[in-house]
Motif scaffolding. Structure first.
Motif, PDB file in Angstrom:
ATOM      1  N   SER B 163       0.841  -1.195   0.000  1.00 12.48           N
ATOM      2  CA  SER B 163       0.000   0.000   0.000  1.00 12.48           C
ATOM      3  C   SER B 163       0.877   1.246   0.000  1.00 12.48           C
ATOM      4  N   GLY B 164       0.726   2.070  -1.011  1.00 20.11           N
ATOM      5  CA  GLY B 164       1.551   3.275  -1.060  1.00 20.11           C
ATOM      6  C   GLY B 164       1.160   4.179  -2.205  1.00 20.11           C
ATOM      7  N   GLN B 165       1.855   5.323  -2.267  1.00 19.73           N
ATOM      8  CA  GLN B 165       1.614   6.311  -3.315  1.00 19.73           C
ATOM      9  C   GLN B 165       2.914   6.476  -4.093  1.00 19.73           C
ATOM     10  N   ALA B 166       2.866   6.190  -5.396  1.00 24.40           N
ATOM     11  CA  ALA B 166       4.074   6.328  -6.217  1.00 24.40           C
ATOM     12  C   ALA B 166       4.531   7.780  -6.242  1.00 24.40           C
ATOM     13  N   GLY B 167       5.842   7.983  -6.215  1.00 24.09           N
ATOM     14  CA  GLY B 167       6.396   9.331  -6.319  1.00 24.09           C
ATOM     15  C   GLY B 167       7.109   9.557  -7.635  1.00 24.09           C
TER      16      GLY B 167
END
Lengths: 248, 592
Positions: B163-167
């Motif tokens: 679970s995460g937000q691509a940078g």
């Protein structure tokens, strides 16, 4: 656990020598196995914890128990809302811990030689916590009797008890043959641990410590609350064995 | 004489993350694989059910799921001039034991390393000049690049449902993610976890100070997920019992939740638990492994022969087994020769606790997961100019509320007595309104000539073998790095509105009693030169080509991130080399 059961003792000893896993909290026996085709299923493999028994001291003598209860009440004094360390069961907690695997240093590395090292190398004492408590509590009472006219620690007025502890903390109250400062550090740690641990271990009776700070205990789901910011969680604590409220 | 078992194609030593990954890859190749695990089988329904797993005393304080030092421990000293003494009870790090290994009781932070981390010496020398590095610092390049590892990072992230937000998506910087990360080929498989109050405050404060905060990538899942093997994970319930604990909820990525139920059904896979490998056996030439010898719970010795040996125990045990098996030249820091034991590292950790006005702030600290959190990466690796500061390295920092377990989380402001009525009142007043960052400052730990592993001359284990000796201290470079980062972190905690701060710098000497993460790395590192690495770029032993060594053992130095994602990616990388190259032509994959 008593070693008077020969079968248990033999098995346990052999596992101690050759075994690869021991449960400090249960007597589950562990055996090497081959696993193929499906996931294994061993009922109660994780050894659910047993509740500390009410009743007499399991490790302390009567005198030691009195001293321990007095120490617990100095470290966590009673107030109008929350009981002190004694009534919260912290001395019972320490007693049951010392009578159990922790007191015996089960599972720790206890091979010689024992040599003094630096602080950063960690404790190297040949004695386990149980023996250490026994000697230190005796030395504490001897020290108090010498200073306060034949009265052991438990019989001192509150102000004198607090003075003894403040001096122990500073290293000014000497216990013969014992590092009083580090013993006091250990007692504070153990009593506070009993206050905040699950009540199944004998302290934190009726979850008094958890109620005091607002900790909801052994719950498992806060999905509804993770995004409710800056709101106080409304439910009372539960322990491993449940909550008194459930039976009302 | 050990009893001999029928020969297998592959024997795997240790059944944690890397052992399970490799077992799954090589059984897919049709090979007959056995995994031998020192500890017990462990899984959620039998071993950590939600009826009694939430037990801080048992699992955190008394170390229930970890190896018993009585079974195996290490000796430790800060300096070569001292006598090493045994670690009688764990402190600085927690060696795992049992099926799942550290993957059972980790926090599940899923960080990629920076592209520059893999070419560290080259990068720093080019930017600052060779003389900028301390003379005794032995950092080196990995022999692999970020771009080579990227597909394997991706694969492990998707196995775990991260679970995460691509940078950084294929070079395009995305709002809300980590702008410093290397380019990724796909977004994270699931969106970031929800953030408790203190995290949103940290994010806001960091943003106002000019940083770019982002949610920590998490192996505790924000939503239900079915992985490429068809295994299902459930959404995390934020119970606050991750690190030190097994997940009862099938929400934390682990070998048990993402691999083993699939692997175990394969006819060409077998596991043995409670069986400790004590030696990798070599043929007369000393250049070929013939298999392993292990001991079961009744003390019986067994020999398992195999064509290919995979050493995938926890990092320190890999090194120890190499030393006990006489594989690779032991490192000698005086002569500066040998490789096994060289470049041992840990992590440089510190934190700042913030005490807030309890009439205005209620953080419900017990709502947590091991790897939620808002973090910044401005001070990691070489993301900032080190020129003016006189040190190299760095770390991420963030507010990570892992749980409010009360034995460890009842903090009081600096200056409060440690016991008595004032202490009791301070605990009551501060529990709900204290920010206690689980991660805080998570800094790099670079390698040095006199920080290493070898065999102890005095202390032995239950088989009479010498314990492995750890010689480790904190160096000036890491202390300076930590001071700089911790001060930056304190500014953010203050900006969140804290009334009082407890700033806890990491200081020397390195202390074996204080927990500093379980990221102990190195000791048999990968590289391009057999004189300075035990393994080639495919994690293959230079000396024994039918032996591959997986895990953080291979890290030449430790960057400022948690190691597991890179450990998993490297296992996939090594598996791809075995499947694509080695099996076609067993032998050295790189010429020495």
């Amino acid at each position: 656990m008593k070693s008077s059961n020969p079968t248990w003792f033999v098995i346990r000893r052999r596992e101690f020598l050759a075994g690869t896993a021991m449960f400090l909290f249960g007597a589950t026996r562990v055996r090497a196995a081959t696993i193929a085709g499906q996931l294994p299923w061993t009922p109660n493999a994780g050894a659910p914890p047993s509740r500390a028994k009410l009743g007499p001291w399991e490790f302390f003598t009567g005198e030691e128990g009195r001293a321990m209860e007095a120490l617990a009440d100095c470290i966590i004094p009673p107030d109008a809302e929350t009981p002190g360390g004694k009534d919260a069961g912290c001395a019972v907690f320490v007693d049951r811990q010392l009578a159990g695997p922790y007191g015996r240093r089960e599972g720790l590395y206890v091979r010689p030689p024992f040599q003094a090292g630096t602080k950063s190398q960690g404790p190297q004492s040949e004695k386990g916590p149980a023996q250490h408590y026994r000697e230190a509590l005796a030395a504490l009472d001897r020290g108090c009797k010498a200073k306060y006219g034949e009265r052991p620690f438990a019989d001192l007025p509150v102000a004198d008890k607090d003075e003894v502890l403040r001096e122990l903390e500073k290293g000014d109250f000497k216990l013969d043959g014992i590092d009083g400062q580090s013993f006091f550090e250990q007692v504070v740690k153990d009593v506070q641990m009993g206050f905040f641990a699950d009540p199944i271990y004998g302290g934190n009776r009726d979850m008094v410590a958890w109620k005091m700070i607002g900790y909801p205990g052994a719950r498992y789901n806060y999905l509804d609350w993770v995004s409710r910011h800056n709101e106080r969680f409304p439910l009372p604590p539960v322990g491993i064995t449940g909550s008194a409220q459930w039976t009302r | 004489m050990p009893r001999r078992l029928p020969k297998k194609d592959v024997v795997i030593i240790g059944f944690g993350w890397t052992g399970a990954i490799m077992a799954n890859e090589l059984t897919d190749e049709g090979l007959d694989v056995i995994a031998i695990e020192r500890g017990p089988w462990r899984d959620a329904p039998t071993d950590f059910p939600p009826t009694y797993m939430q037990d801080e005393l048992r699992y955190r304080v008394r170390h229930e799921l970890f190896l018993r030092p009585d079974q195996l421990t290490f000796t430790f000293r800060n300096m070569m001039s001292q006598t090493a003494l045994p670690i009688r009870s764990w402190g600085a790090f927690m060696p795992p034991n049992g099926v799942g290994g550290g993957g059972t009781h980790w926090n599940a932070e899923m960080w990629r390393f920076l592209p520059s981390d893999f070419v560290l010496r080259t990068h720093l020398t080019e930017r600052y000049g060779a003389s900028f590095l301390p003379a005794d610092m032995t950092i080196q390049d990995w022999g692999i690049t970020y771009d080579e590892l990227e597909p394997h990072y991706d694969r492990f992230e998707y196995l775990c449902g991260t679970s995460g937000q691509a940078g950084n998506l294929k070079g395009k910087i995305l709002e809300g993610g980590n702008p410093f990360e290397g380019p990724r080929s796909r977004p994270y498989p699931t969106p970031p976890q929800a953030q408790p109050f203190s995290h949103t405050l940290f994010g806001k404060a960091a943003q106002e100070l000019g940083y770019k905060p982002f949610p920590q990538p998490s192996g505790n899942l924000s939503q239900a997920y079915t992985n490429p093997l068809g295994l299902r994970l459930g959404p995390c319930t934020y119970c606050g019992f991750c690190e030190w604990f097994g997940c009862s909820n099938y929400s934390k990525a682990s070998p048990q939740t993402t691999l083993i139920p699939y692997l175990i059904r394969k006819a060409n896979f077998t596991a043995r638990d409670n069986s400790e490998v004590i030696r990798i056996n070599l043929d007369r030439s000393g250049t070929r492994a013939t298999g392993v010898t292990f001991v079961d719970t009744s003390g019986e010795e067994w020999e398992q022969q195999a064509d290919l040996v995979i050493l995938s125990a926890f990092a320190l045990f890999n090194v120890q087994l190499l030393l006990h098996s006489g594989i690779g030249k032991p490192y000698d820091p005086v002569a500066n020769t040998g490789v096994v034991g060289r470049n041992y590292t840990h992590q440089t950790i510190s934190t700042v606790n913030g005490f807030f006005d309890n009439r205005k702030f209620n953080f419900n600290p017990f709502i947590g997961s091991g790897s939620i959190g808002m973090c910044i990466d401005e001070f990691n690796g070489d993301n900032f100019d080190h020129g003016p500061h006189g040190f190299v390295g760095g770390g991420y920092m963030g507010q990570v509320q892992t749980g409010g377990r009360p034995i460890e989380s009842t903090l009081v402001p600096p200056g409060t007595p440690k016991w008595g009525a004032d202490w009791k009142k301070a605990v009551k007043d501060n529990y709900l309104s204290t920010v206690k960052p689980g991660t805080g400052v998570h800094g790099s730990f670079y390698s040095y000539r006199d920080v290493y592993l070898d065999l102890d001359p005095t202390y032995t284990d239950r088989f009479g073998r010498p314990l492995m000796r750890i010689t480790m201290d904190l160096k000036e470079n890491e202390i300076k790095q930590n001071k700089f980062l911790t001060d930056k972190f304190a500014e953010i905690i203050k900006a969140m509105g804290a009334e009082k701060l407890a700033v806890q710098y990491r200081k020397g000497p390195y202390d074996i009693t204080t927990y500093q993460t379980t990221h102990v790395n190195g000791g048999a590192v990968m590289g391009t030169d057999p004189n300075t690495s035990a393994l080639n770029r495919y994690l293959q032993s230079w000396d024994v080509p039918n032996l591959f060594v997986l895990g953080a053992t291979a890290f030449p130095q430790n960057p400022g991130y948690n190691p597991t994602l890179t450990v998993g990616a490297l296992a996939y990388w090594a598996a791809a080399a075995i499947r694509g190259k080695y099996l076609k032509n067993p032998g050295r994959l790189v010429d020495a």
